[in-house]
Design an enzyme around this catalytic site. Structure first.
Site, PDB file in Angstrom:
ATOM      1  N   ASP A 155      -7.046   4.404  -4.396  1.00  0.00           N
ATOM      2  CA  ASP A 155      -7.705   4.269  -3.087  1.00  0.00           C
ATOM      3  C   ASP A 155      -8.331   5.651  -2.824  1.00  0.00           C
ATOM      4  O   ASP A 155      -8.552   6.415  -3.779  1.00  0.00           O
ATOM      5  CB  ASP A 155      -6.700   3.858  -2.003  1.00  0.00           C
ATOM      6  CG  ASP A 155      -7.374   3.365  -0.718  1.00  0.00           C
ATOM      7  OD1 ASP A 155      -7.783   2.200  -0.665  1.00  0.00           O
ATOM      8  OD2 ASP A 155      -7.507   4.153   0.248  1.00  0.00           O
TER       9      ASP A 155
ATOM     10  N   LYS B  31       0.863  -1.190   0.000  1.00  0.00           N
ATOM     11  CA  LYS B  31       0.000   0.000   0.000  1.00  0.00           C
ATOM     12  C   LYS B  31       0.888   1.225   0.000  1.00  0.00           C
ATOM     13  O   LYS B  31       2.034   1.168   0.458  1.00  0.00           O
ATOM     14  CB  LYS B  31      -0.876   0.011   1.258  1.00  0.00           C
ATOM     15  CG  LYS B  31      -2.097   0.887   1.158  1.00  0.00           C
ATOM     16  CD  LYS B  31      -3.243   0.150   0.474  1.00  0.00           C
ATOM     17  CE  LYS B  31      -4.457   1.002   0.231  1.00  0.00           C
ATOM     18  NZ  LYS B  31      -5.610   0.177  -0.196  1.00  0.00           N
TER      19      LYS B  31
END
Ligand code: NDP
Ligand code: 2IT
Length: 444
Positions: free
Chosen positions: A165, A125
């Site tokens: 995201d 991430k």
């Protein structure tokens, strides 16, 4: 002290001031107690100690110049958490709340989520504390180019494949892709969520929301229920929320409310999704503008009060820890049947306890929202083959993947004596594949 407790203490000590990371690790560790008892070799091989330590954490300066000619400096992150089953894969979040602990919680969750998809993708991430709100296109482009000017050396189509995201959608992915290609002189599928003219996959934009509804429908089926005729509340009004609403409506439900970080709208006639799309996807406006065109709808200022609306199905699709114990009790009192997490970790541990104690079906994010990353993996496959599949082809694969994740989590939960506990089922199922791959690959 138990082995799991020792690990938790160690994680808290070594990663101070990262409460969201501690929260994510604690939940997984508690689910794994029985697995570790049954498989002592995992302890001998230090699988857990290695799993909670990212393989690599990159933090970098992102300097850029705003429209007034002022130099701005943000902080960039990429946490390459685990590559046992495939290249690192996971989104980039641009939001002022981003810090290392947030990226680590998201990266940790991603390991198990990606494993659950059944596809060969590891966990990672990244993101930045950059706030895209109110920035011009030119500022967004400058920021994205600067961000990629550092990131490009750490990623690649077979190394690490970022995606979107919060705060990162098609526009940002486009600018990031353009800069990667320019720096590397390689045209490859290094990012997913790309536009359809340069290697993106049909149905990726819709995938997380659609997948969430497919997963939730599978949970409902176990009680002889479905979306048809149900009232649904969805928090957020971003990528995940919009396509969750679309699929819920397609399956015959009525969506009563959605929100942004300022407040929520309640439209008892059912949300006008075309208007939400126009406001959010095209005009980038606030959700409160909705009531200008629908004066019968209500706007309320506190976004977390959205859970006070009576509904059968709750789909939190905004951000972590947005639904707390009090909201969970209100949902319970109002007769909610199922809660499916579209966001990552939107329900606090206390809220989850309320659901489990009261027989409310609960789909944890790492299972319920895995459709986005699964479809990213389908985009990677198409890129490697220089092919693009039809919308129907991608959507039917996505649907089958969600059905399989649900079945897998349900079966494993039952095997471990906790029927209907999708949290434990998903954590164990996701863990086992990664643990076996780590075992096979030696101490690395
Ligand atoms: P978007 O940026 O498209 O939308 C985010 C939405 O959540 C917006 O409505 C935003 O409101 C709201 N929101 C964000 N931060 C907060 C906050 N601190 N408090 C209240 N509301 C907030 O992001 P996505 O839809 O892509 O992501 C939503 C969630 O889904 C995240 O948890 C993400 O990690 C998760 N997710 C996303 C996937 C994807 O494919 N995009 C896949 C799997 C999970 P505002 O506009 O006011 O900021
Ligand atoms: O949380 C997530 O799974 C995402 N933001 C999507 C990640 C991806 O690589 O598509």
């Amino acid at each position: 002290m138990s082995y799991v407790q020792e690990i938790l203490e160690q994680v808290i000590k070594r990663n101070a001031n990262e409460p969201e990371f501690h929260q994510a690790v604690k939940e997984v560790m508690e689910s794994l107690e029985l697995v570790l008892e049954r498989n002592p070799e995992y302890q001998e091989l230090g699988i857990i100690e290695r799993l909670v330590e990212p393989e690599r954490q990159i933090i970098f300066r992102v300097p850029w110049v705003d429209d007034n000619g002022k130099v701005q400096v943000n902080r960039g992150f990429r946490v390459q958490f685990n590559s046992a089953i495939g290249p690192y894969k996971g989104g980039l979040r641009f939001h002022p709340s981003v810090n290392l602990g947030i990226i680590k919680f998201l990266g940790f969750e991603q390991i198990f989520k990606n494993s659950l998809t059944g596809l060969p993708i590891g966990g990672g991430k990244g993101g930045s504390d950059f706030d895209p709100k109110g920035k011009s296109d030119n500022e967004i482009m400058s920021f994205c180019q600067s961000f990629m000017t550092e990131l490009y050396r750490h990623i690649g189509a077979s190394t690490d494949v970022p995606a979107g995201d919060i705060g990162v959608g098609g526009r940002e992915i486009g600018y990031l892709f353009g800069q990667y290609k320019r720096l590397r002189n390689i045209y490859e599928g290094v990012l997913t969520g790309k536009g359809l003219t340069y290697g993106g996959s049909l149905a990726r934009k819709e995938a997380t929301g659609f997948g969430l509804v497919y997963f939730t429908e599978e949970m409902l089926k176990t009680r002889g229920e479905s979306f048809a005729g149900k009232n649904v509340v969805v928090s957020g009004s971003g990528n995940v929320a919009i396509y969750a609403m679309q699929k819920a409506i397609e399956l015959g439900a009525k969506v009563l409310a959605c929100s942004d970080s300022n407040g929520y709208i309640y439209d008892k006639e059912g949300i006008d999704l075309d208007l939400v799309k126009k406001l959010k996807e095209i005009e980038r406006k606030r959700i409160k503008e909705y009531v200008n065109e629908h004066p019968n709808a209500e706007y309320h200022d506190n976004c977390n009060d959205i859970w006070s609306i009576k509904c059968d199905i709750g789909l939190p699709c905004a951000t972590q820890n947005e639904l707390d114990e009090k909201s969970a009790k209100t949902l319970l009192a109002n007769g909610v049947i199922v809660v499916g997490e579209g966001a990552n970790m939107p329900c606090t541990p206390e809220a989850v306890t309320v659901f489990h104690a009261n027989n409310i079906l609960f789909g944890p994010g790492k299972a319920a929202n895995a459709g986005g990353v699964a479809t990213s993996a389908l985009e990677m496959s198409q890129n490697k083959m220089n092919l693009s599949w039809s919308f129907e082809e991608v959507e039917s694969q996505l649907k089958q993947i969600m059905i399989d994740i649900h079945a897998n989590a349900a079966i494993v939960a039952e095997e471990y004596g906790v029927k209907d506990n999708y949290v434990i089922g998903a954590n164990i199922a996701g863990f086992l594949k990664v643990a076996e791959a780590m075992k096979a690959q030696g101490i690395v």
